[in-house]
Design an enzyme around this catalytic site. Sequence first.
Site: not given
Length: 198
Positions: A82, A177, A179
């Site tokens: 991002c 994202h 994560e």
Amino acid sequence: MTSSPVVGVLALQGDVREHALALAEADAVARPVRRIEELAEIDALVIPGGESTTMSKLALIFGLMEPLRARVAAGMPVYGSCAGMIMLADKILDGRDDQESVGGIDMTVRRNAFGRQNESFEQSIDFRGLDGGPVHGIFIRAPWVESVGEGVEVLADLGDGRVVAVRQGNLLATSFHPELSGDSRVHAYFVDMVRAAG
């Protein structure tokens, strides 16, 4: 390179903890990086999601921008998600006039391309080179890649030409994202890149 490379997470702003957890799942040793000395002690770096203009300003204030550019130029593997994608772009559209990037990927990205926070969305994405089916893409005020140079490999798009993951040499970037998804395959892909870079 050891089997567990030391991967820094740029800890100026953004979702640092989530990346550190995903890197641990991918058998890397994660360390926060805020100072030049810490940058010298890592094999690779993750630039997390967050706010790219704030991250850029803080990197300049902390004296990290030029050392980061030097490490990228010397071949250090870096993954940006991002805002991190924006930080790795050679050219930024819709950025602030004074916004700087680390650069390294021959691409043009558009900030907040998908809209504001309330227009965030999730979508399954076919990510080239990853086994196990599509990845779950979480897009939060995300950029997309408007164009890439010849040396850039497109790893994922949304099926309509909007590019959301790229790689150039030792540099990897995603609009989304991973994560935040609980799926560490993108991080494992990056850790494999770090091992291959030696």
